[in-house]
Write a protein that holds these residues in place. Structure first.
Motif, PDB file in Angstrom:
ATOM      1  N   SER A 170      70.667  47.177  47.880  1.00 40.43           N
ATOM      2  CA  SER A 170      71.004  48.001  46.813  1.00 40.43           C
ATOM      3  C   SER A 170      71.197  47.513  45.384  1.00 40.43           C
ATOM      4  CB  SER A 170      72.132  48.909  47.445  1.00 40.43           C
ATOM      5  OG  SER A 170      73.473  48.233  47.277  1.00 40.43           O
ATOM      6  N   LEU A 171      71.655  46.153  45.272  1.00 38.39           N
ATOM      7  CA  LEU A 171      71.737  45.643  43.957  1.00 38.39           C
ATOM      8  C   LEU A 171      70.598  45.182  43.206  1.00 38.39           C
ATOM      9  CD1 LEU A 171      74.710  42.735  44.855  1.00 38.39           C
ATOM     10  CD2 LEU A 171      75.026  44.994  43.484  1.00 38.39           C
ATOM     11  N   ASN A 203      71.326  44.284  52.854  1.00 39.99           N
ATOM     12  CA  ASN A 203      71.456  45.098  51.610  1.00 39.99           C
ATOM     13  C   ASN A 203      71.050  44.841  50.316  1.00 39.99           C
ATOM     14  OD1 ASN A 203      72.663  47.122  49.932  1.00 39.99           O
ATOM     15  ND2 ASN A 203      74.682  46.882  51.068  1.00 39.99           N
TER      16      ASN A 203
END
Ligand SMILES: *[C@@H]1O[C@H](CO)[C@@H](O)[C@H](O)[C@H]1NC(C)=O
Ligand SMILES: *[C@@H]1O[C@H](CO)[C@@H](O)[C@H](O)[C@H]1NC(C)=O
Ligand SMILES: *[C@@H]1O[C@H](CO)[C@@H](O)[C@H](O)[C@H]1NC(C)=O
Ligand SMILES: *[C@@H]1O[C@H](CO)[C@@H](O)[C@H](O)[C@H]1NC(C)=O
Ligand SMILES: *[C@@H]1O[C@H](CO)[C@@H](O)[C@H](O)[C@H]1NC(C)=O
Length: 359
Positions: free
Chosen positions: A241-242, A239
């Motif tokens: 997204s950060l 992931n």
């Protein structure tokens, strides 16, 4: 199979990203010899710098470091200076020239080349098309960082491609953990550093406090087709997204797709040894740290608002630096090169390259 094909396709396109009318790029491999001590335990957070001899082991090996070299076709003011571009954790050299959105906007290699500066964007040791040691515990801060300084030495002592004389100056430009690798080199080499200036993007030393942390997965579990045979110390991030601003209108959805297709690996060692950036270095060259105001890892809870306070706290680790500045790019996320507003940081990087080169 489809996945691999896409990945290769993106990769090949990458080579052409910056081959406009005024710039030419070529991919190449630089063999480097590394002879360093690493902690036997790769999760040792200070990468062996605080360890006693019995907890260290020697890595003495030769590796191939892959890079994409771009230079202006015409000889320019910047011809004696080269930028060594160092990507962040689970990225590759393509961070500096992602072939997204018809190749416009996001290539710092092209942006700086058009302004007269050559660059070499490398893949870390263990990553992309560079040598991937069988044992992931060989890829730690001391090895990956020494490989970078050997590449910089090569740039200053040998023609990188036929007809290009050795460069007089090498400016290191890092992103995120790539900045940390340059930081580690500055700690180890201090005033003897091969780098003539450091532009450290997406990396702050003060503890992020309430910032969310990234969770790594063994790469072989994440994408068995590509990484099924790697030892579990090679990890990746599913992931991403950060790495982008929380405001999803600040970047292209196609960039997220591209990011997913081209993500690469890091190691448990590199992921664990980030605390080295809290140590002091006696590096004497000029230094700037650049972060995006919307960096979800470092700038949460208004941490990047008071630049005076940030500069004071970041400067502590760099007491001998000829100059030291902190710049906050408004609107950019952690991967500041990949947002719609990438041109803001690009202009900043080039102005510091000019300044650090003495132009
Ligand atoms: C060296 O460091 C290791 C691990 O931190 C520790 O267990 C050991 O006691 C130390 N040895 C000496 C001689 O200080
Ligand atoms: C490129 O950047 C310009 C100016 O920052 C922006 O207006 C434009 O939308 C961007 N184009 C793409 C395709 O991202
Ligand atoms: C990797 O190397 C270390 C140090 O030599 C060793 O302890 C470890 O067992 C090796 N791991 C693998 C998977 O071979
Ligand atoms: C990725 O993480 C963010 C928060 O960090 C979360 O909001 C999002 O739903 C996650 N995406 C996926 C596909 O799991
Ligand atoms: C910014 O930080 C400095 C140094 O810590 C402090 O003196 C100053 O008051 C702060 N400014 C604001 C607007 O908070």
């Amino acid at each position: 199979m489809l996945f691999c094909t896409l990945w290769v396709l993106f990769y090949i396109l990458g080579f052409y990203t910056v081959s406009g009318a005024s710039c030419g790029c070529s991919s190449l491999v630089i063999p480097v010899h590394v002879d360093v001590l690493v902690p036997k335990d790769p999760t040792e957070e200070f990468a062996g710098l605080k360890s006693n001899a019995s907890s260290l082991r020697r890595v003495d090996d030769t590796y191939d470091i892959f890079g994409v070299f771009c230079r202006p076709d015409t000889v320019s003011l910047g011809a004696s200076v080269v930028q060594l571009l160092v990507h962040g954790f689970t990225y590759t050299n393509q961070y500096w020239s992602p072939p997204v959105e018809e190749f416009r906007n996001y290539s710092y290699a092209a942006f700086s080349c058009e302004r007269g500066f050559p660059s070499l964007a490398v893949d870390w040791l263990g990553v992309g098309l560079s040598t991937r040691p069988k044992n992931s515990s060989d890829v730690q801060f001391p090895t990956a960082s020494a490989a970078l300084s050997q590449v910089a030495l090569h740039l200053k002592t040998a023609p990188i491609v036929p007809g290009v004389p050795p460069f007089k100056k090498v400016i290191g430009i890092g992103h995120s953990a790539g900045s940390n690798l340059l930081n580690f080199n500055a700690i180890v080499d201090g005033p003897r550093s091969i780098f003539d200036g450091l532009i450290l993007t997406g990396s702050l030393s003060s503890p992020p406090g309430t910032a969310p942390s990234l969770s790594v997965t063994p790469a072989r579990d994440d994408t068995p087709l590509r990484w099924g045979n790697l030892d579990p110390g090679y990890v990746t991030l599913s992931n991403r997204s950060l790495f982008y601003p929380a405001d999803t209108t600040a970047f292209s959805p196609r960039m997220i797709e591209f990011d997913g297709f081209t993500k690469d690996v890091g190691t448990v060692g590199i992921a664990s040894q980030t605390p080295i950036i809290t140590l002091t270095t006696q590096y004497t060259g000029p230094v700037v740290k650049i972060v995006g105001s919307e960096d979800q890892l470092f700038c949460a809870v208004d941490r990047c608002v008071n630049i005076t306070a940030m500069t004071a706290s970041e400067r502590v680790g760099w007491p001998a630096a000829r100059s030291f500045e902190v710049v906050v790019e408004q609107g950019n996320g952690h991967d500041m090169n990949l947002d719609f507003a990438a041109q803001g940081p690009f202009n900043t990087f080039v102005s510091f390259v000019n300044q650090f080169s003495g132009f």
